[in-house]
Scaffold this motif. Sequence first.
Motif, PDB file in Angstrom:
ATOM      1  N   VAL A  84       0.836  -1.199   0.000  1.00 44.99           N
ATOM      2  CA  VAL A  84       0.000   0.000   0.000  1.00 44.99           C
ATOM      3  C   VAL A  84       0.874   1.254   0.000  1.00 44.99           C
ATOM      4  N   PHE A  85       1.864   1.300   0.878  1.00 45.32           N
ATOM      5  CA  PHE A  85       2.782   2.445   0.902  1.00 45.32           C
ATOM      6  C   PHE A  85       3.532   2.570  -0.417  1.00 45.32           C
ATOM      7  N   TRP A  86       3.939   1.447  -0.974  1.00 44.56           N
ATOM      8  CA  TRP A  86       4.670   1.416  -2.239  1.00 44.56           C
ATOM      9  C   TRP A  86       3.828   2.023  -3.361  1.00 44.56           C
TER      10      TRP A  86
ATOM     11  N   ALA B 292      -1.533   6.860   1.544  1.00 44.02           N
ATOM     12  CA  ALA B 292      -2.034   5.640   2.194  1.00 44.02           C
ATOM     13  C   ALA B 292      -2.777   6.022   3.466  1.00 44.02           C
ATOM     14  N   SER B 293      -4.089   5.910   3.432  1.00 44.56           N
ATOM     15  CA  SER B 293      -4.878   6.228   4.628  1.00 44.56           C
ATOM     16  C   SER B 293      -4.878   5.028   5.571  1.00 44.56           C
TER      17      SER B 293
ATOM     18  N   PRO C 141       3.412  -2.873  -7.257  1.00 43.17           N
ATOM     19  CA  PRO C 141       3.349  -1.482  -7.718  1.00 43.17           C
ATOM     20  C   PRO C 141       4.601  -1.135  -8.514  1.00 43.17           C
ATOM     21  N   THR C 142       4.473  -0.245  -9.465  1.00 43.37           N
ATOM     22  CA  THR C 142       5.646   0.194 -10.216  1.00 43.37           C
ATOM     23  C   THR C 142       6.373   1.282  -9.438  1.00 43.37           C
TER      24      THR C 142
END
Length: 203
Positions: free
Chosen positions: A28-30, A37-38, A109-110
Motif C-alpha cells: 500500500v505504501f509502495w 495511504a490512509s 506497484p511500479t
Amino acid sequence: MPETRQKAPIGRPRSFDTDEALEHAMRVFWGQGYEGASLTDLTHAMGITRTSMYAAFGNKEDLFRKALDRYTEGPASYGARALQEPTARQVAAAFLDGSVRATTRPGCPTGCLGVQGALATGDPGIDARDALVAWRNEHTSLLRDRFRQAVGEGDLPPDADPELLARYLTTVANGIAVQAAGGTARDDLQQVADMALRSWPPA
C-alpha cells in the motif's frame, strides 16, 4: 469440594499473520506513498482493525518504517547483493539492472517505495520523508565505500571519484524508478541502464 478457578489467558493471541499483514502494508505504501495511504487503506489491505494495527505495529509512521525495512530486505535487496560483485563495473551493472527489475516487478506497484514514498509531503509526513532521505543517502554511501575499495584495489583508476560515481548511479536508478512509475516499459528502462554504463571509467 473446593471451587476450582480457571486461570484467564495472559494476553489474547493475535488472530492474524503479522508478516503477511506487513507485506500488504508495504504494498500500500509502495503504491500510494506515505500520505496517500490512509489508515483505512492500510487496515483494509492488512485485514485487521486499527486497534490491532496499533498494538502490533505502532502508529502509521512506525508501520511505514517497518514496511520500509521489509522493502529493503525484499524488493530492494538487489542493492546489498550488487555490492558483493567482484568488480566496480559489475557492481554498477547489478545495481542498475536490479533497479529496473524491482521497479517493474509483475504483480507489484511500479516505481520504488524508497524514491516516491514521501517526496512531497506536508507536516504530518515530514518524518517519513526524512526517513527516506536517510535511506537513499545510506545506499549512496554504501556504493561510495565500495568504489573507494575498488580504487584502492586498482579496479578503478586512481583519479576516479567514488562519491560522484555513487551519486551518478543512484541518480540514474532514481530516474528509472520515476519512469517506471509513469508506465515506461522494462525493456526501455533496461536500455537506459545499459547506456549509463557506457560512460563507466575503465579499470
